[in-house]
Write an enzyme that holds these catalytic residues in place. Structure first.
Site, PDB file in Angstrom:
ATOM      1  N   HIS A  58      -2.532  -1.120  -3.510  1.00 61.33           N
ATOM      2  CA  HIS A  58      -3.740  -0.316  -3.339  1.00 61.33           C
ATOM      3  C   HIS A  58      -3.634   0.941  -4.185  1.00 61.33           C
ATOM      4  O   HIS A  58      -2.619   1.646  -4.140  1.00 61.33           O
ATOM      5  CB  HIS A  58      -3.937   0.043  -1.867  1.00 61.33           C
ATOM      6  CG  HIS A  58      -4.353  -1.122  -1.032  1.00 61.33           C
ATOM      7  ND1 HIS A  58      -4.160  -1.179   0.328  1.00 61.33           N
ATOM      8  CD2 HIS A  58      -4.979  -2.285  -1.370  1.00 61.33           C
ATOM      9  CE1 HIS A  58      -4.639  -2.316   0.795  1.00 61.33           C
ATOM     10  NE2 HIS A  58      -5.129  -3.005  -0.218  1.00 61.33           N
ATOM     11  N   SER A  74       0.864  -1.181   0.000  1.00 63.13           N
ATOM     12  CA  SER A  74       0.000   0.000   0.000  1.00 63.13           C
ATOM     13  C   SER A  74       0.904   1.235   0.000  1.00 63.13           C
ATOM     14  O   SER A  74       1.781   1.335  -0.830  1.00 63.13           O
ATOM     15  CB  SER A  74      -0.960  -0.041   1.194  1.00 63.13           C
ATOM     16  OG  SER A  74      -1.936   0.967   1.101  1.00 63.13           O
ATOM     17  N   ASP A 102      -4.020  -4.075   6.430  1.00 69.82           N
ATOM     18  CA  ASP A 102      -4.414  -4.751   5.199  1.00 69.82           C
ATOM     19  C   ASP A 102      -3.448  -5.897   4.908  1.00 69.82           C
ATOM     20  O   ASP A 102      -2.237  -5.777   5.106  1.00 69.82           O
ATOM     21  CB  ASP A 102      -4.398  -3.762   4.029  1.00 69.82           C
ATOM     22  CG  ASP A 102      -5.376  -2.624   4.240  1.00 69.82           C
ATOM     23  OD1 ASP A 102      -6.577  -2.900   4.291  1.00 69.82           O
ATOM     24  OD2 ASP A 102      -4.934  -1.474   4.387  1.00 69.82           O
TER      25      ASP A 102
END
Length: 333
Positions: A41, A14, A133
């Site tokens: 992401h 991310s 995440d």
């Protein structure tokens, strides 16, 4: 009976992940006997330059994944914006399933599908990012006999995801991103020494939800876990806790949340509501001031006083709320 070889590497990143991904792929050898699938992401709209970046930085050809493409060794497959990247029957699948922690593509969705499809053949790699995440997906990979590799938090631009991963998978191998490619090249030559455990019903169901094209888990209202007292920030439907004590949630539409991501999203929803309340108070003060003047012009002193009181009340409340919102914005910087 021959042990399966580790021929699928799934990578999630991310914030700060592009730099880490570049370091990782640059260390992979040409002709790597494993496929590499990558989720970063990214915004839902527009296109992604990630395949071009990874293709330029490493010896392996990197492409944007296409639905139905066979999983072939020696290549890097990057997720596309606004699509989950999943693995099924040794093929890549792109889906528009419900978002997870507000993201599509989702790191957890890729990791989970790889755990279901390939078991102990998988190596899960988690790089720089905030919150947690990818952690649930790494846990699934580990339970299915796969290996877990996590970027050293001290090496990550944003250490939140690596730190959370190590709290939940303490047996993970920890390396700086620049050393991961060489480690992976050696490790995938070794047969998997752990038998894949059975796939749990919960893992199967979450994988089905991510792969649904309808965005609602494929079968109308999603039924998984037990109802909680929370609501989904995306659609306001009831959130169910996926498993008791897991602090992971799915709403009736299928949107997935971890507790950390849910708290951040709730904070954003609250802040937006407070800004809306501030605008409402300012509108109310302007309208009350106008109504006070109109009352004065027609000689209605009682109404004029009432409207002047409303002006004072609205102005005071708006000033207090603005100071609070300004302090939130200042703390966030």
């Amino acid at each position: 009976m021959a042990r399966p070889v580790r021929d699928l590497i799934v990578v999630g990143a991310s914030a700060g992940g592009v730099e880490a991904l570049g370091s990782l792929v640059s260390g992979l050898p040409a002709g790597l006997p494993a496929a590499v699938a990558v989720v970063l992401h990214m915004p839902a709209r527009g296109s992604s330059a990630l395949p071009r970046i990874l293709d330029r930085l490493g010896p392996l050809p990197a492409v944007a994944a296409r639905s139905g493409t066979p999983v072939r060794p020696g290549r890097v497959y990057a997720a596309r914006p606004d699509h989950h990247l999943l693995v099924a029957d040794d093929r890549f699948i792109l889906s528009r399933g419900p978002t997870e922690n507000g993201y599509r593509p989702s790191v957890d969705a890729l990791f989970r599908s790889a755990a279901v499809a390939a078991g102990s053949r998988v190596v899960g790699v988690l790089l720089s990012g905030v919150l947690d995440d990818g952690v649930a997906g790494l846990v699934a990979i580990r339970r299915r006999g796969g290996l877990v590799l996590v970027q050293d938090p001290a090496d990550a631009l944003h250490p939140g995801m690596p730190e959370n991963a190590l709290r939940h998978v303490p047996t993970a191998v920890v390396l700086p991103a620049a050393e991961m490619g060489r480690w992976l090249a050696k490790e995938i030559e070794q047969p998997a020494l752990v038998e894949a455990s059975a796939v749990s019903a919960t893992l199967v169901r979450e994988n089905e939800i991510a792969g649904s094209e309808s965005g609602d888990g494929g079968a109308g209202e999603v039924t998984i876990g037990m109802a909680s007292s929370y609501s989904c920030p995306d659609c306001r439907s009831v959130l169910n806790e996926v498993e008791p004590g897991s602090m992971r949630y799915r709403c009736q539409v299928g949107h997935g949340w971890t507790a950390e991501a849910l708290a951040v999203a709730q904070g954003g929803t609250l802040e937006r509501a407070l800004w809306m309340a501030l605008r409402t108070l300012e509108d109310r003060s302007r309208l009350s001031r106008r109504m006070a003047r109109a009352a004065e012009e027609r000689g209605d002193e009682r109404s004029a006083r009432r409207h002047h009181d409303l002006v004072e009340e609205s102005v005071t409340a708006a000033a207090t709320l603005r100071r609070f919102l300004t302090s939130i914005a200042r703390d966030a910087r």
